[in-house]
Design a protein around this motif. Structure first.
Motif, PDB file in Angstrom:
ATOM      1  N   LEU A   3       2.996   2.997   2.049  1.00  0.00           N
ATOM      2  CA  LEU A   3       2.585   1.716   2.620  1.00  0.00           C
ATOM      3  C   LEU A   3       3.476   0.561   2.173  1.00  0.00           C
ATOM      4  O   LEU A   3       3.820  -0.296   2.999  1.00  0.00           O
ATOM      5  N   PRO A   4       3.898   0.469   0.901  1.00  0.00           N
ATOM      6  CA  PRO A   4       4.846  -0.602   0.553  1.00  0.00           C
ATOM      7  C   PRO A   4       6.166  -0.473   1.322  1.00  0.00           C
ATOM      8  O   PRO A   4       6.767  -1.473   1.707  1.00  0.00           O
ATOM      9  N   VAL A  44      -0.796  -1.519  -1.233  1.00  0.00           N
ATOM     10  CA  VAL A  44       0.189  -1.571  -2.324  1.00  0.00           C
ATOM     11  C   VAL A  44       0.455  -0.179  -2.905  1.00  0.00           C
ATOM     12  O   VAL A  44       1.200  -0.038  -3.873  1.00  0.00           O
ATOM     13  N   LEU A  45      -0.141   0.860  -2.298  1.00  0.00           N
ATOM     14  CA  LEU A  45      -0.053   2.209  -2.842  1.00  0.00           C
ATOM     15  C   LEU A  45       0.745   3.124  -1.929  1.00  0.00           C
ATOM     16  O   LEU A  45       0.822   2.906  -0.719  1.00  0.00           O
ATOM     17  N   GLU A  46       1.295   4.165  -2.511  1.00  0.00           N
ATOM     18  CA  GLU A  46       1.776   5.300  -1.741  1.00  0.00           C
ATOM     19  C   GLU A  46       0.692   6.365  -1.816  1.00  0.00           C
ATOM     20  O   GLU A  46       0.286   6.765  -2.914  1.00  0.00           O
ATOM     21  N   VAL A  47       0.209   6.775  -0.652  1.00  0.00           N
ATOM     22  CA  VAL A  47      -0.917   7.708  -0.584  1.00  0.00           C
ATOM     23  C   VAL A  47      -0.436   9.002   0.042  1.00  0.00           C
ATOM     24  O   VAL A  47       0.056   9.010   1.171  1.00  0.00           O
ATOM     25  N   LYS A  60       6.854  -2.427  -9.424  1.00  0.00           N
ATOM     26  CA  LYS A  60       8.194  -2.941  -9.117  1.00  0.00           C
ATOM     27  C   LYS A  60       8.486  -2.972  -7.615  1.00  0.00           C
ATOM     28  O   LYS A  60       9.421  -3.635  -7.173  1.00  0.00           O
ATOM     29  N   ARG A  61       7.688  -2.216  -6.865  1.00  0.00           N
ATOM     30  CA  ARG A  61       7.916  -2.160  -5.421  1.00  0.00           C
ATOM     31  C   ARG A  61       7.251  -3.348  -4.733  1.00  0.00           C
ATOM     32  O   ARG A  61       6.082  -3.648  -4.977  1.00  0.00           O
TER      33      ARG A  61
END
Length: 562
Positions: free
Chosen positions: A352-353, A536-539, A555-556
């Protein structure tokens, strides 16, 4: 039921109770059997309030009558009297702790409350006390399916069918095990008689029956993968609301036949659904009527199933796919929805970021050699049921042994496989397309929250909110879902959510009545993890094995305003 009819029923039950008190034990037994039969007829006809009253009359005469205690709890559960049914079964078990039937129905109550490990203990205890207690097997079949332990679920259902093939609830559960033509005949017979389903459930089964009638004599719409792609990724689109400014979520450009369609990517939805206008423009071919449900207080929404000749998503191209169509021109402020479960044959990575959707092969079991060949465009369990009629994909070991097994042998389902590199991933519960994530709110015990990129805000159920926080009415907020606008919206004091390996603190959270959703799901849904936090997460999702991984990298940067 009118007040007049209710009064007549109450008078009849009172007379029955008075008649029982004046009888000897020898005469009382057949009368009790008749009373149990009457109560069971009410239950099997879906008249759960009348069944509850009938069982209560019997228990006034014999408070230790186990069939009446079990029937009472089941009738209360079907009326969503969850806490009352829990108190009732616990009191009954305190007096008769070695009753397998009571222990099995306690498992049903715990399952409905979302207390999965406790439910498993109760079901296993009931089986130990009585290996013929059919509801223990039915409960374990449902429980293990939610665990993604599909072979274990299959074995439990098989045992239930061997023990009591004529039990009405066994018959319903067994429907999905049958090939399409046999399923059609069995479903017709099921709906023609008395069955313990409410109006909504009966409507869905009737519509599925119409779908089977329209397709049973035709080739299965397999949604075949025609492009030879195992790894692919595509850009995610920012989706806005009707005003063009409010961020709604993220989406994909999906080509239906030869028409580009912008679909909201929704981990809380199943399959593909588009609005009526988009379906007409894409030239989709209708099959049968369909109603659907979601969040909202406007009741079931009408639509229909239809066939798309071609679907293209990035580099992936599929043929002959069934999708859902809403009678409305748009769905969720977009052309439509696409559930992440559509890609369940792949490892799904929602970055998602980075605004990327990445698909890659699922980890192979040691015996596997095959790659994905289809798209789950229908969502829900219907797609899985249709796959039973398809020629099974065989592992190398299965191919080696195929010469020793009958040609008609069905490939058995398999349990979840946790690859070594996924050992730290979160085990989740699957109910059709819905992924329920164990989540703690403040200092609460674990609850079940839906993973929902289609819901912008985090959502807490009123039931859970009153247990863990302060709930207040919120007149300024207006929430709309697939079932229209929500009549009553609440908010809870700032909360802390713990899920996976993450913790998010000081969250404002919307609070809604999710009781209808929990009823449809069959277990307690205490809330949803929404896009405002997930963005704000990678899922990463492994639908096959019921595994999810959440990664947060401070940091992303994200394109979304925090």
């Amino acid at each position: 039921m009118t007040s007049c009819l209710r009064s007549i029923l109450d008078a009849a039950l009172l007379l029955f109770c008075l008649q029982l008190t004046g009888l000897t034990d020898d005469v009382k037994a057949p009368v009790i059997e008749s009373g149990l039969a009457t109560a069971e007829r009410f239950y099997q006809a879906g008249k759960f309030a009348e069944a509850e009253s009938s069982y209560q009359v019997l228990l006034k005469t014999d408070p230790m009558l186990v069939p009446a205690e079990v029937g009472l709890v089941r009738a209360m559960l079907r009326q969503q009297k969850v806490d009352e049914s829990s108190d009732t079964v616990n009191n009954a078990l305190a007096a008769q702790p070695n009753s397998a039937a009571l222990l099995a129905v306690k498992g049903d109550v715990q399952f409905r409350r979302g207390e999965m490990s406790d439910a498993e203990i109760s079901y296993l205890g009931a089986k130990k006390l009585n290996p013929k207690e059919v509801h223990a097997y039915l409960g374990l079949a449902r429980l293990y399916a939610s665990y993604s332990l599909y072979r274990k679920a299959y074995d439990q259902l098989q045992s239930a069918h061997e023990i009591a093939p004529d039990d009405i609830e066994v018959k319903r559960a067994w429907l999905r095990m049958l090939p399409r033509r046999e399923r059609l005949a069995a479903l017709e017979a099921y709906l023609a008689g008395s069955h313990p389903d409410d109006e909504e459930e009966t409507k869905w089964m009737t519509e599925y029956l119409d779908f089977l009638r329209a397709t049973a004599d035709k080739p299965v719409h397999r949604c075949r993968l025609v492009s030879r792609v195992e790894h692919t990724e595509t850009t995610l689109e920012v989706m806005h609301g009707e005003d063009g400014h409010r961020i709604r979520g993220i989406g994909l450009i999906v080509k239906l036949n030869d028409r580009n369609t912008r679909l909201l990517l929704d981990t809380g939805a199943g399959g593909i659904m588009v609005g009526h206008k988009q379906a007409e423009k894409a030239g989709l071919i209708p099959i049968s009527a369909q109603h659907y449900a979601g969040i909202g207080d406007k009741g079931l929404q009408s639509g229909y199933t239809a066939v798309a000749d071609h679907i293209r998503i990035g580099e992936l191209e599929f043929e002959d796919c069934v999708i859902s169509v809403s009678r409305k021109n748009s769905v969720g402020d977009a052309d439509g929805l696409i559930g992440a479960d559509v890609f369940e044959a792949y490892l799904v990575d929602l970055d998602l970021p980075g605004m990327r959707l990445k698909l890659s092969p699922l980890p192979k079991r040691p015996e596997d050699t095959v790659s994905p060949t289809s798209l789950n465009s229908e969502g829900e369990e219907q797609a899985h049921a249709e796959q039973k009629d398809a020629p099974p994909e065989q592992s190398s070991k299965e191919r080696q042994s195929s010469a020793m097994t009958p040609k008609s042998a069905v490939r058995l389902p398999r349990d979840r496989y946790v690859a070594p590199e996924m050992a730290s991933w979160t085990k989740v519960f699957r109910f059709g397309h819905t992924v329920l994530v164990p989540t703690a709110v403040n200092d609460s015990k674990s609850m079940l929250f839906g993973l929902d990129t289609g819901a912008f805000a985090n959502i807490l159920s009123v039931r859970a909110g009153r247990q863990v926080s302060k709930v207040s009415s919120e007149d300024r907020l207006h929430i709309r879902g697939l079932n229209g606008e929500v009549n009553k919206v609440y908010s809870s004091a700032k909360t802390t959510l713990r899920f996976g390996h993450l913790q998010q603190t000081n969250l404002d959270i919307i609070t809604l009545d999710l009781s209808s959703l929990s009823r449809r799901m069959g277990t307690e849904v205490s809330g949803f993890l929404g896009f405002a936090m997930l963005r704000v997460l990678e899922v990463k999702l492994d639908y096959r094995d019921g595994l999810v991984d959440f990664t947060y990298d401070p940091k992303r940067r994200t394109i979304f305003v925090q």
